[in-house]
Design an enzyme around this catalytic site. Sequence first.
Site, mmCIF file in Angstrom:
data_model
loop_
_atom_site.group_PDB
_atom_site.id
_atom_site.type_symbol
_atom_site.label_atom_id
_atom_site.label_comp_id
_atom_site.label_asym_id
_atom_site.label_seq_id
_atom_site.Cartn_x
_atom_site.Cartn_y
_atom_site.Cartn_z
ATOM 1 N N GLU A 156 0.807 -1.226 0.000
ATOM 2 C CA GLU A 156 0.000 0.000 0.000
ATOM 3 C C GLU A 156 0.844 1.281 0.000
ATOM 4 O O GLU A 156 0.749 2.096 0.934
ATOM 5 C CB GLU A 156 -0.940 0.017 1.208
ATOM 6 N N GLU A 349 -5.131 -8.505 0.667
ATOM 7 C CA GLU A 349 -5.758 -8.199 1.957
ATOM 8 C C GLU A 349 -7.248 -8.006 1.750
ATOM 9 O O GLU A 349 -7.677 -7.356 0.791
ATOM 10 C CB GLU A 349 -5.234 -6.890 2.574
HETATM 11 O O1 IFM Z 1 -3.767 -3.049 9.243
HETATM 12 C C1 IFM Z 1 -3.784 -2.513 7.960
HETATM 13 C C2 IFM Z 1 -2.622 -3.030 7.141
HETATM 14 O O2 IFM Z 1 -1.407 -2.771 7.752
HETATM 15 C C3 IFM Z 1 -2.624 -2.378 5.776
HETATM 16 N N1 IFM Z 1 -3.900 -2.501 5.140
HETATM 17 C C4 IFM Z 1 -5.075 -2.140 5.904
HETATM 18 C C5 IFM Z 1 -5.065 -2.858 7.239
HETATM 19 C C6 IFM Z 1 -6.316 -2.480 8.052
HETATM 20 O O3 IFM Z 1 -6.347 -1.113 8.292
#
Ligand code: IFM
Length: 444
Positions: A156, A349
């Site tokens: 990200e 994710e």
């Molecule tokens: O916890 C975070 C992660 O580190 C990066 N993506 C979003 C998740 C939830 O906020």
Amino acid sequence: MTADPIPRFPDGFLWGASTSAHQIEGAADQRAPSVWDAFTAEPGRVKDGSTAAVACDHVRRYREDVALLADLGVDAYRFSVSWPRVNTPGGLDFYDRLVDELCAAGVRPVPTLFHWDLPAELDWLRRETAERFAQYAAVVAARLGDRVTKWITLNEPAEHTLLGHALGVHAPGKRLLFDALPVAHHQLLAHGLAVRALRAAGGSDIGIANSHGPTWPASRESADLEAAEFYDVLLNRLFADPLLLGRYPEGIGELMPGDVAADLEVIAEPLDWYGVNYYAPTRVGAPQGAGIDFGGVRMPAGLPFSVREIEGVPVTGFGWPVVPEALTELLTAFRDRYGDRLPPVVITENGCAYDGVDDTDRIAYLDAHIRALHDALRAGVDVRGYFVWSLLDNFEWAEGYARRFGLVHVDFTTQRRTPKASFGWLREVLAAQQGGVSFGSRAR
Ligand code: IFM
């Protein structure tokens, strides 16, 4: 939630769970400091005043955590390597042990090389950081590359740019607004250089994990449409266009530092797969002064857009809208936008914050999103994997320990792990996938 079984995904589809180093490892005294250590030490930066010095104590308890992964039945585990730990003598030994443990348990290790915990002395505003990242990638590959067969460069970079450098609500706490754009460019360059370094070290199956979500205009008024378009460029195209098309969206390249044309050749180094982190869509309208809280962040005045509430949908414990069908929308739109420039997609994710171990709300969330992913597959998007965020409750950055994303509850006083209802549910889903019937002609 429907009672029908989740449809079968293709053979070879990769099911996994994700974590990141700073959020779970602890053992802060056994690594060099990162920008997050300095940030959390400043009063008021983290809502509950906590730090990640101990977190889930994973460096000491990794065997127990790998046993949980094996029990869950995932094919793969996405974790991140802490660059500050690697910069400490003996720091790579931990990842060596972790990778061995995963391989022995039959769980494929999928390391991410950067998940926001930049060594404290480095700064993404400096180009040199990109070169340092490639050197670090080579060091990790030399040590783990005999057992790691799938790599992620960055996690990200959009959030790290926006939250960490434009709005200052994450480390390193800079509030540069649009002057943060070089941070985006240098991370992209770091990614491209690292892809080359990994391949030079014999690494293969390389991807990146980018956050994306559909942007929905607040209305059909031109001011709202323009604002939504602008936001869409920031979230969905600022990173994907250079990576997949070798160019920045119109008007952005001119704002980037250095020899942008030459850098874009490096940045667009072909990827083996493209990782998407998906949580929710965003509704965006014309500027309104200071905006609503967005994922715990109060958007400042002065931005050319404002984030608006999505009405009529449930929200997670974090207040994020739950809109599973937006995942299908996102992936089909991505396929339409990038066509054959888009490599196979992996959801790196997806998950939600809810309290409690009897987490039927998390089950409903995951169930609906996995079905939405299957819809994207049916619509012809080449999706090859799905990783739940997260294996464990952990340090949720500026929110501290208040937001629980885990399939496994962690008592942060005793470090006791308790699998939640969602853990048992996912285990059954994965067992059924492994025993079920193949899906259509895309099965590999
Ligand atoms: O916890 C975070 C992660 O580190 C990066 N993506 C979003 C998740 C939830 O906020």
